[in-house]
Design a protein around this motif. Structure first.
Motif, PDB file in Angstrom:
ATOM      1  N   VAL A 122       0.857  -1.183   0.000  1.00  0.00           N
ATOM      2  CA  VAL A 122       0.000   0.000   0.000  1.00  0.00           C
ATOM      3  C   VAL A 122       0.892   1.232   0.000  1.00  0.00           C
ATOM      4  O   VAL A 122       1.615   1.497   0.969  1.00  0.00           O
ATOM      5  N   ALA A 123       0.849   1.987  -1.107  1.00  0.00           N
ATOM      6  CA  ALA A 123       1.689   3.177  -1.236  1.00  0.00           C
ATOM      7  C   ALA A 123       1.062   4.386  -0.567  1.00  0.00           C
ATOM      8  O   ALA A 123       1.765   5.335  -0.224  1.00  0.00           O
ATOM      9  N   GLY A 124      -0.250   4.377  -0.399  1.00  0.00           N
ATOM     10  CA  GLY A 124      -0.910   5.511   0.243  1.00  0.00           C
ATOM     11  C   GLY A 124      -2.412   5.367   0.197  1.00  0.00           C
ATOM     12  O   GLY A 124      -2.960   4.480  -0.469  1.00  0.00           O
ATOM     13  N   MET A 125      -3.100   6.265   0.931  1.00  0.00           N
ATOM     14  CA  MET A 125      -4.552   6.225   1.014  1.00  0.00           C
ATOM     15  C   MET A 125      -5.088   7.655   1.001  1.00  0.00           C
ATOM     16  O   MET A 125      -4.529   8.546   1.652  1.00  0.00           O
ATOM     17  N   VAL A 126      -6.157   7.854   0.245  1.00  0.00           N
ATOM     18  CA  VAL A 126      -6.786   9.168   0.148  1.00  0.00           C
ATOM     19  C   VAL A 126      -8.169   9.076   0.773  1.00  0.00           C
ATOM     20  O   VAL A 126      -9.018   8.319   0.297  1.00  0.00           O
ATOM     21  N   PRO A 127      -8.447   9.828   1.859  1.00  0.00           N
ATOM     22  CA  PRO A 127      -9.774   9.776   2.477  1.00  0.00           C
ATOM     23  C   PRO A 127     -10.778  10.627   1.705  1.00  0.00           C
ATOM     24  O   PRO A 127     -10.418  11.623   1.066  1.00  0.00           O
ATOM     25  N   PHE A 128     -12.033  10.233   1.780  1.00  0.00           N
ATOM     26  CA  PHE A 128     -13.121  10.982   1.157  1.00  0.00           C
ATOM     27  C   PHE A 128     -14.224  11.205   2.185  1.00  0.00           C
ATOM     28  O   PHE A 128     -14.365  10.427   3.140  1.00  0.00           O
ATOM     29  N   GLU A 129     -14.998  12.247   1.976  1.00  0.00           N
ATOM     30  CA  GLU A 129     -16.179  12.455   2.797  1.00  0.00           C
ATOM     31  C   GLU A 129     -17.251  11.461   2.373  1.00  0.00           C
ATOM     32  O   GLU A 129     -17.358  11.099   1.193  1.00  0.00           O
ATOM     33  N   GLU A 130     -18.051  11.020   3.330  1.00  0.00           N
ATOM     34  CA  GLU A 130     -19.055  10.016   3.032  1.00  0.00           C
ATOM     35  C   GLU A 130     -20.053  10.541   1.991  1.00  0.00           C
ATOM     36  O   GLU A 130     -20.598  11.643   2.119  1.00  0.00           O
ATOM     37  N   LYS A 223     -15.085   7.184   9.620  1.00  0.00           N
ATOM     38  CA  LYS A 223     -14.591   8.050   8.556  1.00  0.00           C
ATOM     39  C   LYS A 223     -13.403   7.438   7.823  1.00  0.00           C
ATOM     40  O   LYS A 223     -12.994   7.942   6.775  1.00  0.00           O
ATOM     41  N   LYS A 224     -12.843   6.331   8.354  1.00  0.00           N
ATOM     42  CA  LYS A 224     -11.740   5.651   7.678  1.00  0.00           C
ATOM     43  C   LYS A 224     -12.216   4.799   6.506  1.00  0.00           C
ATOM     44  O   LYS A 224     -11.402   4.378   5.681  1.00  0.00           O
ATOM     45  N   ASN A 225     -13.512   4.538   6.415  1.00  0.00           N
ATOM     46  CA  ASN A 225     -14.021   3.624   5.383  1.00  0.00           C
ATOM     47  C   ASN A 225     -14.115   4.250   3.995  1.00  0.00           C
ATOM     48  O   ASN A 225     -13.679   3.636   3.022  1.00  0.00           O
ATOM     49  N   PRO A 226     -14.682   5.455   3.825  1.00  0.00           N
ATOM     50  CA  PRO A 226     -14.729   6.027   2.466  1.00  0.00           C
ATOM     51  C   PRO A 226     -13.337   6.507   2.056  1.00  0.00           C
ATOM     52  O   PRO A 226     -12.862   7.543   2.525  1.00  0.00           O
ATOM     53  N   ARG A 227     -12.688   5.771   1.168  1.00  0.00           N
ATOM     54  CA  ARG A 227     -11.291   6.048   0.859  1.00  0.00           C
ATOM     55  C   ARG A 227     -10.930   5.463  -0.505  1.00  0.00           C
ATOM     56  O   ARG A 227     -11.690   4.673  -1.069  1.00  0.00           O
TER      57      ARG A 227
END
Length: 246
Positions: A122-130, A223-227
């Motif tokens: 995993v190089a990285g993760m981008v969070p999104f608003e639900e 909030k960690k789920n939408p990503r």
């Protein structure tokens, strides 16, 4: 008197012999099933190999196998560090070196694996608003950092879109979680391509709400789920240039 004598003989006779044999057999069966259950719970390959080698050493080991297994043959013991270098473990990881040189061409047809076996990095993760697929300035900053880590290397990139499992609000512009997850992943892909990542390196995958990082009721943790996760696969792109420019 005869009845009393018969009763005394029955009391002193003990249990029949077959009961003792049956009890021993049931004890051995119970031990055997406990061993099977314990082995089924071993998740680490090195620990499993250590258990197998220990059983082989106890019940007899065929030294002739050393001549047919690939790799260096080491002394047999149950130390995990030594077991990790045994031939069977080497055979399991034979193609994990990620060498880019082509193998010699044989007579049989080439078989290509479309999905890799090992876990991606995993190089990285981008969070999104639900319920939202918009990239914010903070998201772009994260993507710029990820770009610096993945630019100029030959590995293929997989971009995976994730959502929550909550119902979308009524009248939402995006139809369902699958479309939302794809739209998020596509926007991340387009941004990386605009920065200079070659499009042929990228693969998009959609998990929607099926791979949640948190399944509890804490709204902060949810909030960690939408990503969108950006992963480096073990596959490489042929003729990839050392530097990507667009």
């Amino acid at each position: 008197m005869s009845n009393g004598k018969s009763q005394t003989q029955d009391d002193s006779g003990g249990v029949p012999e077959w009961v003792v044999t049956f009890g021993d057999m049931m004890s051995l069966l119970l031990t055997f099933f406990i061993m099977l259950f314990s082995m089924s719970e071993i998740k680490e390959n090195e620990r499993f190999q250590a258990t197998v080698e220990s059983l082989r050493k106890t019940f007899g080991y065929e030294a002739s196998l050393a001549s047919i297994l690939p790799g260096d043959f080491s002394s047999q013991n149950s130390d995990f560090q030594t077991v990790s270098s045994l031939a069977r473990t080497k055979r399991d990881n034979l193609m994990s070196g990620k060498a880019r040189e082509d193998a010699p061409v044989g007579d049989a047809e080439r078989v290509t694996s479309l999905r890799q076996k090992s876990d991606p990095l995993v190089a990285g993760m981008v969070p999104f608003e639900e319920g939202n697929d918009r990239l914010t300035e903070k998201d772009e900053t994260i993507l710029n950092e990820i770009y610096g880590r993945i630019a100029g290397i030959p590995q293929r990139i997989e971009i995976v879109g994730h959502t929550t499992n909550h119902p979308l609000p009524a009248g939402a512009p995006i139809g369902d979680h699958w479309d939302l997850a794809y739209t998020r992943a596509r926007k991340v892909k387009d941004y990386l391509v605009k920065r200079g990542i070659k499009s042929k390196r990228i693969r998009i995958a959609v998990a929607a709400g099926n791979e949640l990082k948190y399944r509890g009721i804490d709204p902060i943790e949810q909030k960690k789920n939408p990503r969108v996760e950006i992963k480096l696969l073990s596959e490489t792109i042929k003729n990839a240039s050392p530097k990507e420019g667009g």
